[in-house]
Design a protein around this motif. Structure first.
Motif, PDB file in Angstrom:
ATOM      1  N   HIS A  55       0.601   6.478 -12.182  1.00 32.84           N
ATOM      2  CA  HIS A  55       1.119   6.036 -10.752  1.00 32.84           C
ATOM      3  C   HIS A  55       1.290   4.724 -10.886  1.00 32.84           C
ATOM      4  CE1 HIS A  55       0.214   9.628  -8.015  1.00 32.84           C
ATOM      5  NE2 HIS A  55      -0.676  10.017  -9.192  1.00 32.84           N
ATOM      6  N   PHE A  56       0.525   3.881 -11.691  1.00 37.42           N
ATOM      7  CA  PHE A  56       0.663   2.222 -11.875  1.00 37.42           C
ATOM      8  C   PHE A  56       0.880   1.962 -13.232  1.00 37.42           C
ATOM      9  CE2 PHE A  56      -2.160   3.577  -8.233  1.00 37.42           C
ATOM     10  CZ  PHE A  56      -1.408   3.266  -7.225  1.00 37.42           C
ATOM     11  N   PRO A  57       1.950   1.856 -13.775  1.00 40.92           N
ATOM     12  CA  PRO A  57       2.207   1.689 -15.208  1.00 40.92           C
ATOM     13  C   PRO A  57       1.453   0.303 -15.453  1.00 40.92           C
ATOM     14  CG  PRO A  57       4.279   2.188 -14.097  1.00 40.92           C
ATOM     15  CD  PRO A  57       3.069   1.877 -13.188  1.00 40.92           C
ATOM     16  N   THR A  58       1.395  -0.612 -14.713  1.00 42.16           N
ATOM     17  CA  THR A  58       0.749  -1.961 -15.237  1.00 42.16           C
ATOM     18  C   THR A  58      -0.097  -2.493 -13.984  1.00 42.16           C
ATOM     19  OG1 THR A  58       2.398  -3.210 -13.929  1.00 42.16           O
ATOM     20  CG2 THR A  58       2.740  -2.654 -16.488  1.00 42.16           C
ATOM     21  N   ARG A  59      -1.201  -3.515 -14.296  1.00 42.67           N
ATOM     22  CA  ARG A  59      -1.917  -4.045 -13.529  1.00 42.67           C
ATOM     23  C   ARG A  59      -1.214  -4.564 -12.197  1.00 42.67           C
ATOM     24  NH1 ARG A  59      -3.906  -9.109 -12.036  1.00 42.67           N
ATOM     25  NH2 ARG A  59      -5.873  -9.104 -10.987  1.00 42.67           N
ATOM     26  N   GLN A  60      -0.178  -5.090 -12.612  1.00 41.90           N
ATOM     27  CA  GLN A  60       0.752  -6.086 -11.425  1.00 41.90           C
ATOM     28  C   GLN A  60       1.579  -4.648 -10.699  1.00 41.90           C
ATOM     29  OE1 GLN A  60       1.335  -8.988 -11.011  1.00 41.90           O
ATOM     30  NE2 GLN A  60       2.585  -8.934  -9.557  1.00 41.90           N
ATOM     31  N   ALA A  61       1.821  -3.561 -11.147  1.00 35.07           N
ATOM     32  CA  ALA A  61       2.368  -2.449 -10.187  1.00 35.07           C
ATOM     33  C   ALA A  61       1.111  -1.808  -9.362  1.00 35.07           C
ATOM     34  CB  ALA A  61       2.886  -1.285 -10.876  1.00 35.07           C
ATOM     35  N   LEU A  62      -0.101  -2.132  -9.714  1.00 35.17           N
ATOM     36  CA  LEU A  62      -1.338  -1.644  -8.866  1.00 35.17           C
ATOM     37  C   LEU A  62      -1.283  -2.830  -7.879  1.00 35.17           C
ATOM     38  CD1 LEU A  62      -3.494   0.112  -8.026  1.00 35.17           C
ATOM     39  CD2 LEU A  62      -5.115  -1.256  -9.857  1.00 35.17           C
ATOM     40  N   LEU A  63      -1.223  -3.918  -8.009  1.00 36.24           N
ATOM     41  CA  LEU A  63      -1.045  -5.067  -7.157  1.00 36.24           C
ATOM     42  C   LEU A  63      -0.384  -5.136  -6.112  1.00 36.24           C
ATOM     43  CD1 LEU A  63      -2.313  -8.037  -9.483  1.00 36.24           C
ATOM     44  CD2 LEU A  63      -3.712  -7.279  -7.621  1.00 36.24           C
ATOM     45  N   ASP A 116       7.235 -12.993 -11.453  1.00 37.36           N
ATOM     46  CA  ASP A 116       8.309 -11.873 -11.220  1.00 37.36           C
ATOM     47  C   ASP A 116       7.547 -10.471 -10.822  1.00 37.36           C
ATOM     48  OD1 ASP A 116      10.337 -12.877 -12.467  1.00 37.36           O
ATOM     49  OD2 ASP A 116       9.612 -12.590 -14.514  1.00 37.36           O
ATOM     50  N   ALA A 117       8.289  -9.532  -9.949  1.00 39.57           N
ATOM     51  CA  ALA A 117       7.662  -8.408  -9.506  1.00 39.57           C
ATOM     52  C   ALA A 117       8.329  -7.514 -10.203  1.00 39.57           C
ATOM     53  CB  ALA A 117       8.334  -8.167  -8.001  1.00 39.57           C
ATOM     54  N   VAL A 118       7.344  -6.196 -10.220  1.00 36.60           N
ATOM     55  CA  VAL A 118       7.785  -5.125 -11.298  1.00 36.60           C
ATOM     56  C   VAL A 118       8.185  -3.941 -10.449  1.00 36.60           C
ATOM     57  CG1 VAL A 118       6.454  -5.975 -12.987  1.00 36.60           C
ATOM     58  CG2 VAL A 118       5.540  -4.354 -11.417  1.00 36.60           C
ATOM     59  N   CYS A 119       7.920  -3.818  -9.172  1.00 34.83           N
ATOM     60  CA  CYS A 119       8.294  -2.587  -8.261  1.00 34.83           C
ATOM     61  C   CYS A 119       9.594  -3.025  -7.426  1.00 34.83           C
ATOM     62  CB  CYS A 119       7.051  -2.341  -7.358  1.00 34.83           C
ATOM     63  SG  CYS A 119       5.622  -1.865  -8.184  1.00 34.83           S
ATOM     64  N   ALA A 120      10.423  -1.900  -7.339  1.00 27.37           N
ATOM     65  CA  ALA A 120      11.565  -2.081  -6.689  1.00 27.37           C
ATOM     66  C   ALA A 120      11.291  -2.581  -5.177  1.00 27.37           C
ATOM     67  CB  ALA A 120      12.381  -0.849  -6.733  1.00 27.37           C
ATOM     68  N   GLU A 121      10.372  -1.869  -4.600  1.00 29.76           N
ATOM     69  CA  GLU A 121       9.874  -2.466  -3.169  1.00 29.76           C
ATOM     70  C   GLU A 121       9.655  -3.994  -2.874  1.00 29.76           C
ATOM     71  OE1 GLU A 121       6.889  -1.029   0.420  1.00 29.76           O
ATOM     72  OE2 GLU A 121       6.773  -0.213  -1.699  1.00 29.76           O
ATOM     73  N   THR A 122       8.971  -4.077  -3.897  1.00 34.04           N
ATOM     74  CA  THR A 122       8.380  -5.613  -4.043  1.00 34.04           C
ATOM     75  C   THR A 122       9.627  -6.620  -4.109  1.00 34.04           C
ATOM     76  OG1 THR A 122       6.054  -4.958  -5.033  1.00 34.04           O
ATOM     77  CG2 THR A 122       6.619  -7.216  -5.211  1.00 34.04           C
ATOM     78  N   LEU A 123      10.371  -6.180  -5.116  1.00 32.73           N
ATOM     79  CA  LEU A 123      11.688  -6.967  -5.365  1.00 32.73           C
ATOM     80  C   LEU A 123      12.653  -7.011  -4.072  1.00 32.73           C
ATOM     81  CD1 LEU A 123      12.632  -5.746  -9.013  1.00 32.73           C
ATOM     82  CD2 LEU A 123      12.204  -8.114  -8.236  1.00 32.73           C
ATOM     83  N   ASP A 124      12.777  -5.745  -3.362  1.00 35.06           N
ATOM     84  CA  ASP A 124      13.498  -6.125  -2.294  1.00 35.06           C
ATOM     85  C   ASP A 124      12.585  -6.654  -1.059  1.00 35.06           C
ATOM     86  OD1 ASP A 124      15.300  -4.202  -3.173  1.00 35.06           O
ATOM     87  OD2 ASP A 124      14.534  -2.497  -2.259  1.00 35.06           O
ATOM     88  N   LEU A 125      11.516  -6.975  -0.882  1.00 32.74           N
ATOM     89  CA  LEU A 125      10.799  -7.321   0.013  1.00 32.74           C
ATOM     90  C   LEU A 125      10.739  -8.791  -0.028  1.00 32.74           C
ATOM     91  CD1 LEU A 125       7.824  -4.937   0.772  1.00 32.74           C
ATOM     92  CD2 LEU A 125       9.524  -5.583   2.595  1.00 32.74           C
ATOM     93  N   SER A 126      10.709  -9.248  -1.398  1.00 37.93           N
ATOM     94  CA  SER A 126      10.501 -10.596  -2.069  1.00 37.93           C
ATOM     95  C   SER A 126      11.732 -11.184  -1.615  1.00 37.93           C
ATOM     96  CB  SER A 126      10.119 -10.990  -3.568  1.00 37.93           C
ATOM     97  OG  SER A 126       8.941 -10.223  -3.780  1.00 37.93           O
ATOM     98  N   ARG A 127      12.921 -10.535  -1.652  1.00 31.08           N
ATOM     99  CA  ARG A 127      14.063 -11.009  -1.438  1.00 31.08           C
ATOM    100  C   ARG A 127      14.561 -11.248  -0.154  1.00 31.08           C
ATOM    101  NH1 ARG A 127      16.361  -8.373  -6.057  1.00 31.08           N
ATOM    102  NH2 ARG A 127      16.298  -6.262  -5.162  1.00 31.08           N
TER     103      ARG A 127
END
Length: 188
Positions: A55-63, A116-127
């Motif tokens: 579900h969460f390939p990395t700690r960052q994805a979990l965060l 850097d963000a790793v999840c697409a949703e986080t990238l979109d929200l960050s933008r």
């Protein structure tokens, strides 16, 4: 049981397991476990560590998954701040809300501090967040309300630093005072 029903129940079960893992991770963070060991999250959620990594390939994805709702709230706050007729009021409201949200959600604080963000949703929200802050800062520069060299990234870093300063032992009164100091320092 039809194949569709079976697939739907598997998806529902997967969603429940994901929610259980997020709840376990959130509980660990609330208890001060900022390391978020995948093994510890798996154990607390009653699943295997492979399930966590699926579900969460990395700690960052979990965060980022933990912080998604708080990041959405921060984006909405930034958009509202950018639309505030009084740019100074909008900037102060954004900083106060940003600090409050980070203090209530340590995962968001870590996500905002990450390069850097790793999840697409986080990238979109960050933008979206960066765009709203840039709009606010452009207005503030035009009105002479802030230093001309202040960038959206500067503001993010300062807000992360302010959150850290409050977390290491400041009181609520100190948090307000620190915000006032920061706002004064942003003026030209």
């Amino acid at each position: 049981m039809s194949p569709t029903t079976n697939a739907e129940s598997l998806r529902a079960d997967s969603a429940r397991v994901r929610a259980r893992m997020l709840a376990a991770a959130r509980d660990r963070m609330a208890a001060g476990g900022l390391d978020l060991s995948m093994n510890a999250v798996a154990k607390a959620a009653g699943v295997g560590v492979g399930t966590v990594y699926r579900h969460f390939p990395t700690r960052q994805a979990l965060l980022e998954s933990l912080a998604a709702q708080s990041l959405e709230t921060l984006v909405a706050t930034a958009v509202a701040a950018a639309r505030e007729p009084d740019v100074g009021t909008g900037l102060a409201a954004l900083l106060r809300a940003g600090l409050r949200i980070q203090l209530s959600d340590p995962a968001l604080a870590e996500v905002l501090a990450a390069v850097d963000a790793v999840c697409a949703e986080t990238l979109d929200l960050s933008r979206d967040l960066a765009a709203a802050i840039a709009t606010l800062l452009d207005r503030a520069r035009t009105e002479g309300a802030i230093r001309p060299d202040l960038t959206a990234d500067d503001l993010r870093r300062l807000l992360c630093g302010l959150q850290h300063a409050v977390r290491i032992g400041a009181t609520d009164d100190d948090a307000d005072r620190y915000l006032d100091i920061l706002l004064a320092g942003l003026r030209p």
